[in-house]
Every structure is written in structure tokens, then in C-alpha cells.
Design a protein around this motif. Structure first.
Motif, PDB file in Angstrom:
ATOM      1  N   ALA A   8      76.750  61.610  50.895  1.00 55.83           N
ATOM      2  CA  ALA A   8      76.399  60.916  52.133  1.00 55.83           C
ATOM      3  C   ALA A   8      75.607  61.818  53.062  1.00 55.83           C
ATOM      4  CB  ALA A   8      77.653  60.395  52.844  1.00 55.83           C
ATOM      5  N   LEU A  13      72.309  58.535  52.011  1.00 58.31           N
ATOM      6  CA  LEU A  13      72.376  57.398  52.938  1.00 58.31           C
ATOM      7  C   LEU A  13      71.114  56.547  52.851  1.00 58.31           C
ATOM      8  CD1 LEU A  13      73.964  59.200  56.015  1.00 58.31           C
ATOM      9  CD2 LEU A  13      75.069  57.462  54.589  1.00 58.31           C
ATOM     10  N   ARG A  17      71.155  52.711  51.670  1.00 58.02           N
ATOM     11  CA  ARG A  17      70.592  51.653  52.527  1.00 58.02           C
ATOM     12  C   ARG A  17      69.540  50.854  51.766  1.00 58.02           C
ATOM     13  NH1 ARG A  17      65.795  51.529  55.501  1.00 58.02           N
ATOM     14  NH2 ARG A  17      65.796  50.133  57.332  1.00 58.02           N
ATOM     15  N   VAL A  28      79.273  54.496  48.704  1.00 55.72           N
ATOM     16  CA  VAL A  28      78.891  55.903  48.721  1.00 55.72           C
ATOM     17  C   VAL A  28      80.161  56.738  48.598  1.00 55.72           C
ATOM     18  CG1 VAL A  28      77.745  57.751  50.001  1.00 55.72           C
ATOM     19  CG2 VAL A  28      76.909  55.390  50.209  1.00 55.72           C
ATOM     20  N   GLU A  30      81.662  60.361  49.098  1.00 56.63           N
ATOM     21  CA  GLU A  30      81.381  61.605  49.805  1.00 56.63           C
ATOM     22  C   GLU A  30      82.618  62.498  49.761  1.00 56.63           C
ATOM     23  OE1 GLU A  30      80.454  64.757  51.508  1.00 56.63           O
ATOM     24  OE2 GLU A  30      78.797  63.323  51.315  1.00 56.63           O
ATOM     25  N   ILE A  35      79.668  62.148  57.312  1.00 53.41           N
ATOM     26  CA  ILE A  35      78.322  62.115  56.761  1.00 53.41           C
ATOM     27  C   ILE A  35      77.564  63.395  57.122  1.00 53.41           C
ATOM     28  CG2 ILE A  35      78.199  59.590  56.857  1.00 53.41           C
ATOM     29  CD1 ILE A  35      76.433  59.883  59.366  1.00 53.41           C
ATOM     30  N   MET A 149      70.964  59.728  60.668  1.00 56.18           N
ATOM     31  CA  MET A 149      71.940  59.422  59.624  1.00 56.18           C
ATOM     32  C   MET A 149      72.939  58.359  60.072  1.00 56.18           C
ATOM     33  SD  MET A 149      72.630  63.051  57.666  1.00 56.18           S
ATOM     34  CE  MET A 149      72.862  64.075  59.120  1.00 56.18           C
ATOM     35  N   LEU A 152      71.231  55.082  59.616  1.00 60.31           N
ATOM     36  CA  LEU A 152      71.237  54.693  58.207  1.00 60.31           C
ATOM     37  C   LEU A 152      72.606  54.155  57.801  1.00 60.31           C
ATOM     38  CD1 LEU A 152      69.322  57.708  56.593  1.00 60.31           C
ATOM     39  CD2 LEU A 152      68.451  55.384  56.875  1.00 60.31           C
ATOM     40  N   GLN A 153      73.659  54.833  58.238  1.00 58.51           N
ATOM     41  CA  GLN A 153      75.021  54.371  57.942  1.00 58.51           C
ATOM     42  C   GLN A 153      75.265  52.996  58.551  1.00 58.51           C
ATOM     43  OE1 GLN A 153      78.132  56.859  59.560  1.00 58.51           O
ATOM     44  NE2 GLN A 153      79.773  55.702  58.562  1.00 58.51           N
ATOM     45  N   LEU A 156      73.555  50.397  56.452  1.00 55.35           N
ATOM     46  CA  LEU A 156      74.276  50.238  55.192  1.00 55.35           C
ATOM     47  C   LEU A 156      75.510  49.363  55.382  1.00 55.35           C
ATOM     48  CD1 LEU A 156      75.047  50.997  52.239  1.00 55.35           C
ATOM     49  CD2 LEU A 156      76.144  53.049  53.193  1.00 55.35           C
ATOM     50  N   GLU A 157      76.290  49.672  56.385  1.00 54.94           N
ATOM     51  CA  GLU A 157      77.540  48.932  56.608  1.00 54.94           C
ATOM     52  C   GLU A 157      77.271  47.503  57.065  1.00 54.94           C
ATOM     53  OE1 GLU A 157      80.319  52.846  57.541  1.00 54.94           O
ATOM     54  OE2 GLU A 157      79.624  51.597  59.219  1.00 54.94           O
ATOM     55  N   ILE A 163      81.288  53.602  52.814  1.00 52.72           N
ATOM     56  CA  ILE A 163      81.359  55.019  52.460  1.00 52.72           C
ATOM     57  C   ILE A 163      82.818  55.398  52.265  1.00 52.72           C
ATOM     58  CG2 ILE A 163      80.798  57.386  53.121  1.00 52.72           C
ATOM     59  CD1 ILE A 163      78.617  56.272  54.932  1.00 52.72           C
TER      60      ILE A 163
END
Length: 364
Positions: A8, A13, A17, A28, A30, A35, A149, A152-153, A156-157, A163
Motif C-alpha cells: 500500500a 495504491l 485504484r 490490498v 499491506e 499506507i 496517497m 488514492l485510498q 479505492l474505498e 486495504i
């Protein structure tokens, strides 16, 4: 398709994404508790323009495209950044020749706005500077890497990805059209997924060695290049990033600014055998000597050890710099698996472009 991304950091990330945006179900894994605790937390946070990299290389391709994508992402997601520009400076005739070569390469790579200027013009932009010529790059900037970052997280979520922290990958077993991934950590177990992407950074080679049946000859050597940074104790003397001409293993001890207005210098190149992040105060002597070639006004006793990072290089001292390595099914003949090796600078700048590229490998 269910996709597991290992790592991550900023590359993991960005890949996760991109996979989620392509409609995949993404997890992800990690090993750390947060992250971006590895390479991604220990760089200069520069948005590179892409003028250094050889024609046709992955670095040239992804940096130039990634630069544009990253600025667009920062604008759309409210990520703090500054397009401050940079000057690559020549202080000798030999360095001027090198500068001209970098300019030519930048034009081939499609870098926008590059301009060769004389020493007087450079001093007109930065009065403290001493040089006989400079290459101005208005497309270079700085970014809040952690905020990037986090964005990006968040994407993604929002797309349904997740993650799993404190989840080290201990073994990967190929199955018929799937992968069984064995985890350690607080909740050890296994998970079956359709595809795996190894974005483990400094641990990428170690993860690859845990893949059952993966050809050992396809795992490149890893060479650790530590970059040390020193903080400047006074007010910033420059408004742009100032770079000398490149050195073996890196871009030279340069002036780096951050979004808080602080100025620091680095990184140098220290080839090491084992991971460690201590900054040796005695290295300041070489910093003073190098910096004063382009900033003779650097005061005595103005540098203090700051932090260091480690680049996961694939080549060592005196060897030609290796390109990024993306190993997909076409290379290793194992479906649903992508390994990324040697993703160092300009990895952050290239991250969005790399993410898109890696996703295209998943259906191969």
C-alpha cells in the motif's frame, strides 16, 4: 475479477485504484499498519517532468504521461501541490554539454516547456545561483505525497476496494485459473483470488521468491541506494528546485522545497548492503562542497541531518541505470500475476500511468 495488490505504497495504491476503476474487486495486502510507510514516505515529493530517461524506456513513457495525470488528479482531488519549476544547472563546460544532451532527450520524451538559458538569465530568475547555463523545466513541481496517497485510498474505498493492514503475504500458490494467497500477521489464513499484483517495493524480490513455481531466473537482483537529506537552517534562498547535472546512481544533491516553505538538500547516493535510515552527520562535508559549486553563498554550519530514503535499484555502482521492470504473464507464463521490480524515481510521478498499464496486464 478479484485482484489482490501487495503493498500500500503509492504504486500499490495507484494500481489498486486503477483496477477498481476498471471494475475489479480489489483488496490490498499491506504488512505495515498504515499506507505509504516505506519508499513512499521517504522521497523528495517532486513531480518530475521526464527529461532524463532514455528514448523508449518505461521511465520516459510513464513519467511524461504520469506528470500530466498527476497534476490533473491533484486539481480534481484537492491535493496540495505547487508547479514551482526547476533549473538544472551547469557550472563547467563539460556540464553544459551534458545539459544540452538532457535538453535533447527531454524534447524526444515530449517534456513540455523546456528551455536552455544562459547563466545571466538563470541568475535573473534565482539571484543566489552561480552557473554558466541552465535548463528550465516549468512542468516540474512538488506535492504533498501523503495527501496524494490518502486521496488514492479514498478513491479505492469509494469504489468498493479495501486495504488489509498488518497482513504480510507468506506464500502464493497457483491454482487452476486462480491464486491461493497465504497470509501471516494477526489473523493468518488464506484467500483465493483471480489475480495478484506485486507492488511491494523494497520487498518485491522477497515476495517473488514466495511464489510457488515462479522462475527464479526472472527475479532481478536488488541493489540498495540510500539517499541522505540535510535540512537548511535559514530562510530558503531559492523559489525553484535547483538540480546539478546528474551523477552515477541519482540526479545529484539538489535543492528541494516543500509546501511548508522549508528548503533541504539531497539526496546523495550511498550504496548500502542492508536497510537502514540513519543519516551520518559527517556526510555534510560532501554536501557543502557540492552545493557551493552552484550556491557559493551557502553559510557554514547551516546544514543538519534530516532524513533518508532507499531506492530499490536493479543495478549497482558503475552499471547503466536499469529501467522499471513489469513482469506479466507474457514474460513469466503464469496467468493472473504481475510483478513490479525496481520502481524507484520517478515512481511517484509515474504512478497513475503505471496503474493504468498494470491493469492492462491482468487479462493477459
Amino acid at each position: 475479477m478479484q485482484v489482490l495488490v501487495i503493498g500500500a505504497g503509492v504504486i500499490g495504491l495507484a494500481v489498486a485504484r486503477a483496477a477498481a476503476r476498471a471494475g475489479h474487486d480489489v483488496i490490498v495486502a499491506e504488512a505495515a499498519t498504515a499506507i505509504g510507510t516505506g519508499i513512499s514516505s521517504r522521497n523528495s515529493e517532486v513531480i518530475h517532468a521526464g527529461m532524463y530517461y532514455p528514448t523508449g524506456s518505461l521511465r520516459a513513457q510513464f513519467c511524461a504521461r504520469g506528470n500530466r495525470l498527476l497534476y490533473e488528479f491533484c486539481e480534481s482531488h484537492g491535493v496540495a501541490h505547487l508547479r514551482c519549476g526547476k533549473l538544472i544547472v551547469a557550472t563547467t563546460e563539460a556540464e553544459r554539454t551534458r545539459l544540452e544532451a538532457i535538453f535533447a532527450q527531454g524534447q524526444i520524451n515530449g517534456v513540455e516547456g523546456l528551455e536552455l538559458i544562459g547563466g545571466n538569465a538563470a541568475r535573473g530568475l534565482e539571484s543566489e545561483l552561480r552557473c554558466i547555463a541552465a535548463l528550465a523545466s516549468p512542468a516540474t513541481g512538488i506535492i504533498d505525497g501523503h495527501a496524494y496517497m490518502l486521496a488514492l485510498q479514498g478513491d479505492l474505498e469509494a469504489l468498493g476496494g479495501a486495504i488489509a493492514f498488518e497482513t504480510p503475504v507468506e506464500r502464493l500458490t497457483p491454482m487452476l485459473h486462480a491464486w491461493r494467497v497465504h497470509f501471516g500477521g494477526r489473523e493468518p489464513g488464506h484467500l483465493d483470488v483471480d489475480a495478484v499484483v506485486n507492488c511491494a517495493g523494497l520487498s518485491a524480490q522477497a515476495v517473488a521468491r514466495r511464489i510457488e513455481g515462479y522462475p527464479a531466473t526472472r527475479i532481478p537482483k536488488q541493489v540498495l541506494a540510500k539517499g541522505n537529506y540535510f535540512a537548511f537552517s535559514g530562510r530558503p534562498a531559492f523559489t525553484r528546485l535547483i538540480y546539478p547535472t546528474p551523477v552515477d546512481g541519482g540526479l545529484g544533491v539538489h535543492v528541494t522545497l516543500d509546501l511548508a516553505g522549508r528548503m533541504r538538500f539531497g539526496p546523495d547516493v550511498e550504496w548500502i548492503e542492508h536497510e537502514n535510515y540513519d543519516v551520518d552527520p559527517s556526510r555534510a562535508a560532501s554536501f557543502y562542497a557540492r552545493i557551493r559549486t552552484y550556491w557559493p553563498g551557502l553559510p557554514d554550519d547551516s546544514l543538519a541531518p534530516d532524513y533518508s530514503g532507499i531506492r530499490p535499484k536493479l543495478t549497482g555502482p558503475g552499471e547503466p541505470a536499469a529501467d522499471f521492470v513489469i513482469e506479466g504473464p507474457a514474460e513469466h507464463r503464469m496467468s493472473g500475476l504481475v510483478n513490479l521490480f525496481g520502481i524507484e524515481s520517478p515512481g511517484l510521478t509515474s504512478s497513475l500511468a503505471l496503474g493504468d498499464e498494470v491493469v492492462s496486464y491482468l487479462d493477459a
